[in-house]
Write a protein that holds these residues in place. Structure first.
Motif, PDB file in Angstrom:
ATOM      1  N   ARG A 138       0.856  -1.190   0.000  1.00  0.00           N
ATOM      2  CA  ARG A 138       0.000   0.000   0.000  1.00  0.00           C
ATOM      3  C   ARG A 138       0.892   1.240   0.000  1.00  0.00           C
ATOM      4  O   ARG A 138       1.787   1.360   0.841  1.00  0.00           O
ATOM      5  CB  ARG A 138      -0.898   0.017   1.239  1.00  0.00           C
ATOM      6  CG  ARG A 138      -2.034  -0.999   1.190  1.00  0.00           C
ATOM      7  CD  ARG A 138      -2.888  -0.866   2.438  1.00  0.00           C
ATOM      8  NE  ARG A 138      -4.027  -1.770   2.437  1.00  0.00           N
ATOM      9  CZ  ARG A 138      -5.212  -1.491   1.903  1.00  0.00           C
ATOM     10  NH1 ARG A 138      -5.410  -0.312   1.344  1.00  0.00           N
ATOM     11  NH2 ARG A 138      -6.202  -2.364   1.948  1.00  0.00           N
ATOM     12  N   ILE A 139       0.633   2.121  -0.944  1.00  0.00           N
ATOM     13  CA  ILE A 139       1.375   3.377  -1.030  1.00  0.00           C
ATOM     14  C   ILE A 139       0.387   4.491  -1.392  1.00  0.00           C
ATOM     15  O   ILE A 139      -0.811   4.236  -1.571  1.00  0.00           O
ATOM     16  CB  ILE A 139       2.524   3.300  -2.059  1.00  0.00           C
ATOM     17  CG1 ILE A 139       2.033   2.714  -3.380  1.00  0.00           C
ATOM     18  CG2 ILE A 139       3.681   2.493  -1.509  1.00  0.00           C
ATOM     19  CD1 ILE A 139       3.104   2.607  -4.453  1.00  0.00           C
ATOM     20  N   ALA A 183      -9.636  12.833  -2.955  1.00  0.00           N
ATOM     21  CA  ALA A 183      -8.489  13.154  -3.810  1.00  0.00           C
ATOM     22  C   ALA A 183      -7.233  12.331  -3.560  1.00  0.00           C
ATOM     23  O   ALA A 183      -6.153  12.703  -4.025  1.00  0.00           O
ATOM     24  CB  ALA A 183      -8.161  14.642  -3.673  1.00  0.00           C
ATOM     25  N   GLY A 184      -7.332  11.230  -2.850  1.00  0.00           N
ATOM     26  CA  GLY A 184      -6.149  10.405  -2.643  1.00  0.00           C
ATOM     27  C   GLY A 184      -6.517   9.064  -2.055  1.00  0.00           C
ATOM     28  O   GLY A 184      -7.594   8.907  -1.453  1.00  0.00           O
ATOM     29  N   VAL A 185      -5.637   8.090  -2.236  1.00  0.00           N
ATOM     30  CA  VAL A 185      -5.850   6.756  -1.676  1.00  0.00           C
ATOM     31  C   VAL A 185      -4.537   6.200  -1.141  1.00  0.00           C
ATOM     32  O   VAL A 185      -3.452   6.565  -1.603  1.00  0.00           O
ATOM     33  CB  VAL A 185      -6.423   5.755  -2.712  1.00  0.00           C
ATOM     34  CG1 VAL A 185      -7.880   6.005  -2.980  1.00  0.00           C
ATOM     35  CG2 VAL A 185      -5.615   5.783  -4.006  1.00  0.00           C
ATOM     36  N   TYR A 186      -4.671   5.326  -0.149  1.00  0.00           N
ATOM     37  CA  TYR A 186      -3.544   4.522   0.341  1.00  0.00           C
ATOM     38  C   TYR A 186      -3.842   3.124  -0.145  1.00  0.00           C
ATOM     39  O   TYR A 186      -4.584   2.378   0.486  1.00  0.00           O
ATOM     40  CB  TYR A 186      -3.479   4.609   1.862  1.00  0.00           C
ATOM     41  CG  TYR A 186      -2.293   3.890   2.486  1.00  0.00           C
ATOM     42  CD1 TYR A 186      -0.992   4.240   2.153  1.00  0.00           C
ATOM     43  CD2 TYR A 186      -2.487   2.879   3.420  1.00  0.00           C
ATOM     44  CE1 TYR A 186       0.091   3.593   2.735  1.00  0.00           C
ATOM     45  CE2 TYR A 186      -1.415   2.235   4.015  1.00  0.00           C
ATOM     46  CZ  TYR A 186      -0.129   2.590   3.666  1.00  0.00           C
ATOM     47  OH  TYR A 186       0.944   1.954   4.241  1.00  0.00           O
ATOM     48  N   MET A 187      -3.307   2.765  -1.312  1.00  0.00           N
ATOM     49  CA  MET A 187      -3.819   1.610  -2.032  1.00  0.00           C
ATOM     50  C   MET A 187      -2.681   0.745  -2.544  1.00  0.00           C
ATOM     51  O   MET A 187      -1.555   1.191  -2.743  1.00  0.00           O
ATOM     52  CB  MET A 187      -4.679   2.114  -3.210  1.00  0.00           C
ATOM     53  CG  MET A 187      -5.368   1.028  -4.028  1.00  0.00           C
ATOM     54  SD  MET A 187      -6.213  -0.250  -3.040  1.00  0.00           S
ATOM     55  CE  MET A 187      -7.314   0.751  -2.031  1.00  0.00           C
ATOM     56  N   TRP A 188      -3.015  -0.535  -2.765  1.00  0.00           N
ATOM     57  CA  TRP A 188      -2.071  -1.476  -3.361  1.00  0.00           C
ATOM     58  C   TRP A 188      -1.644  -0.968  -4.734  1.00  0.00           C
ATOM     59  O   TRP A 188      -2.488  -0.599  -5.551  1.00  0.00           O
ATOM     60  CB  TRP A 188      -2.709  -2.851  -3.513  1.00  0.00           C
ATOM     61  CG  TRP A 188      -3.190  -3.446  -2.239  1.00  0.00           C
ATOM     62  CD1 TRP A 188      -4.480  -3.598  -1.829  1.00  0.00           C
ATOM     63  CD2 TRP A 188      -2.370  -3.973  -1.186  1.00  0.00           C
ATOM     64  NE1 TRP A 188      -4.513  -4.177  -0.590  1.00  0.00           N
ATOM     65  CE2 TRP A 188      -3.231  -4.426  -0.164  1.00  0.00           C
ATOM     66  CE3 TRP A 188      -0.987  -4.107  -1.015  1.00  0.00           C
ATOM     67  CZ2 TRP A 188      -2.754  -4.990   1.010  1.00  0.00           C
ATOM     68  CZ3 TRP A 188      -0.513  -4.670   0.163  1.00  0.00           C
ATOM     69  CH2 TRP A 188      -1.404  -5.108   1.154  1.00  0.00           C
ATOM     70  N   ASN A 189      -0.350  -0.968  -4.995  1.00  0.00           N
ATOM     71  CA  ASN A 189       0.108  -0.546  -6.316  1.00  0.00           C
ATOM     72  C   ASN A 189      -0.458  -1.458  -7.406  1.00  0.00           C
ATOM     73  O   ASN A 189      -0.682  -1.024  -8.541  1.00  0.00           O
ATOM     74  CB  ASN A 189       1.645  -0.540  -6.377  1.00  0.00           C
ATOM     75  CG  ASN A 189       2.246  -1.934  -6.293  1.00  0.00           C
ATOM     76  OD1 ASN A 189       2.125  -2.602  -5.264  1.00  0.00           O
ATOM     77  ND2 ASN A 189       2.893  -2.384  -7.352  1.00  0.00           N
ATOM     78  N   SER A 190      -0.723  -2.720  -7.057  1.00  0.00           N
ATOM     79  CA  SER A 190      -1.253  -3.671  -8.036  1.00  0.00           C
ATOM     80  C   SER A 190      -2.703  -3.397  -8.395  1.00  0.00           C
ATOM     81  O   SER A 190      -3.202  -3.909  -9.406  1.00  0.00           O
ATOM     82  CB  SER A 190      -1.122  -5.100  -7.494  1.00  0.00           C
ATOM     83  OG  SER A 190      -1.801  -5.222  -6.249  1.00  0.00           O
ATOM     84  N   ALA A 191      -3.414  -2.599  -7.583  1.00  0.00           N
ATOM     85  CA  ALA A 191      -4.843  -2.356  -7.816  1.00  0.00           C
ATOM     86  C   ALA A 191      -5.134  -0.929  -8.247  1.00  0.00           C
ATOM     87  O   ALA A 191      -6.286  -0.582  -8.506  1.00  0.00           O
ATOM     88  CB  ALA A 191      -5.630  -2.672  -6.539  1.00  0.00           C
ATOM     89  N   ILE A 192      -4.113  -0.092  -8.349  1.00  0.00           N
ATOM     90  CA  ILE A 192      -4.353   1.347  -8.501  1.00  0.00           C
ATOM     91  C   ILE A 192      -4.947   1.733  -9.848  1.00  0.00           C
ATOM     92  O   ILE A 192      -5.682   2.728  -9.948  1.00  0.00           O
ATOM     93  CB  ILE A 192      -3.040   2.134  -8.245  1.00  0.00           C
ATOM     94  CG1 ILE A 192      -3.365   3.611  -8.012  1.00  0.00           C
ATOM     95  CG2 ILE A 192      -2.057   1.935  -9.384  1.00  0.00           C
ATOM     96  CD1 ILE A 192      -4.287   3.876  -6.857  1.00  0.00           C
TER      97      ILE A 192
END
Length: 428
Positions: free
Chosen positions: A141-142, A262-271
């Motif tokens: 998560r980034i 306006a932002g997410v802390y999300m899996w790079n694989s799902a972005i």
């Protein structure tokens, strides 16, 4: 329907001829969760597999994320699970605590080329010495931001944790009450807060050796106060506010599509599915990962994005292994799959997709993976961190806080007490 047949040689002799005998096998079943792009890519890859192996027929079973674990739990409990399953890393303690809940993939190395994966990846899918799942990709998560909305707010992306708190009031003042720097669900909050705590204290959240949380009461209170402060400072909407938009994926809600969240802390694989749902010409951009001064670990929630496993009751495990190998290591398979499951771990797939331009440095998922590779990662995340009961309890606590039913002190105390009971039962 294609039927797998095993034909015996027909021989002719002076006394007459032998009779050919056919033995049929059940079709393979494969299940996964995901969005439309993953469904389409996987179905295309399966069709290519059936062309290459006309003796094997594959029945596909796919859903969205919601309810998939419950469905698979019912199937596994009834010994009716699919031959090939897309599995989550945190499901291993649930379904295979001793390593016997899935087939040991190392037993099928003749069909599945494990040399394409580094040892650390295979270790991540190993339980009690048995390879229960082969990681398809790795993820963490980034932070990603809607560059258009942040530009309207006149703010640079946060560099420190304090920058988050400062951004909320500015968004509210310049853009209005409905605009927030971030959108976070319960599982996002618990992962982000854990990252902050790892950076500050240098300890994991879960002490597996003692089957309990590693935090003191004061640290758990700090953990919950971080969420309370984000809501109070208009950094992220409360769970109560989000619930008002109904049940759907965050990227399907109008405030996300319109750029209000306006932002997410999300899996790079799902972005990419989040980016794809923004109203044009808006788009996402990779942000900085905040680090506390002196921290030697980013506190990343770094794990296999997903894995492939073979059901312990599969009657055709060799064919199931062939299917997994085709999807991960063979050109027709990984070309059809592309990046639908993230940047592939398979060395053969990554090299080929880089050469043909499928893997681009500018892709949000790829750029995120490069950032992840550069960040310090020393403290591993326990697989029990995503225990469904533990996550459900955390979400229940923050919902009660947002409803005004309990205080932050009561939420932290209750989560510590009930969470420790969950961990004692879950950790074998």
């Amino acid at each position: 329907m294609k039927i797998k047949t095993i034909a015996l040689l027909v021989g002719l002799a002076s006394a007459g001829s032998m009779v050919s005998v056919n033995a049929s096998a059940e079709d393979l079943r494969m299940s996964w969760w995901g969005g439309n792009s993953r469904h389409s890519a996987t179905n295309d890859a399966v069709k290519e597999f059936e062309k290459t192996h006309p003796e094997i027929s594959v029945k596909t079973e796919y859903t969205g994320w919601g309810g998939h674990l419950e469905r698979l739990t019912t199937q596994i409990a009834g010994n009716t699970e699919p031959d090939v399953m897309q599995t989550n890393w945190n499901w291993m303690p649930i379904f295979s605590a001793r390593g016997d809940g899935f087939k040991d993939l190392r037993e099928y190395s003749a069909q599945l080329d494990l040399s394409q994966f580094d040892k650390s990846a295979l270790d991540a899918g190993t339980n009690n010495g048995k390879l229960n799942g082969i990681p398809v990709s790795m993820a963490a998560r980034i932070f990603y931001y809607n560059k258009d909305t942040w530009a309207k707010a006149g703010l640079p992306y946060p560099v420190t944790w304090d920058d988050f708190m400062k951004a909320g009031p500015i968004f509210k003042e310049k853009l209005g009450d409905e605009f927030f720097p971030m959108i976070l669900e319960g599982r996002d909050v618990i992962a982000m807060n854990r990252s902050f705590m790892v950076q500050k204290y240098g300890i994991p959240m879960i002490d597996e050796a003692n089957k309990k949380f590693a935090y003191s009461d004061a640290q758990m209170l700090e953990f919950f106060k971080m969420y309370e402060d984000m809501v109070k400072n208009h950094v992220a909407p409360s769970s109560k506010y989000i619930a008002g938009f109904g049940k759907a994926n965050l990227y399907e809600h109008k405030p996300w599509i319109n750029g209000e969240w306006a932002g997410v802390y999300m899996w790079n694989s799902a972005i990419n599915k989040y980016n794809d749902n923004l109203k044009p010409p808006m788009s996402l951009e990779l942000g900085f990962y905040p680090m506390k001064k002196g921290a030697d670990d980013a506190g990343l929630f770094y794990k296999p994005a997903l894995m492939f496993s073979i059901g312990k009751n599969s009657k055709n495990p060799e064919d199931a292994a062939k299917l997994i190998n085709f999807l991960l290591n063979e050109p027709a398979g990984y070309n059809a799959m592309g990046l639908a499951r993230g940047v592939p771990l398979s060395l053969a797939a990554r090299r080929a997709l880089s050469l043909d331009g499928t893997i681009k440095d500018s892709d949000l998922s790829v750029a995120g993976l490069a950032q992840i590779d550069d960040l310090p990662k020393k403290i591993l995340t326990s697989a029990h961190f995503e225990n469904p009961k533990l996550l459900g309890l955390f979400e229940e606590m923050i919902e009660k806080m947002d409803q005004g039913d309990i205080t932050v002190e009561e939420a932290a105390k209750e989560f510590m007490s009930q969470g420790n009971r969950i961990l004692r039962r879950a950790i074998k």
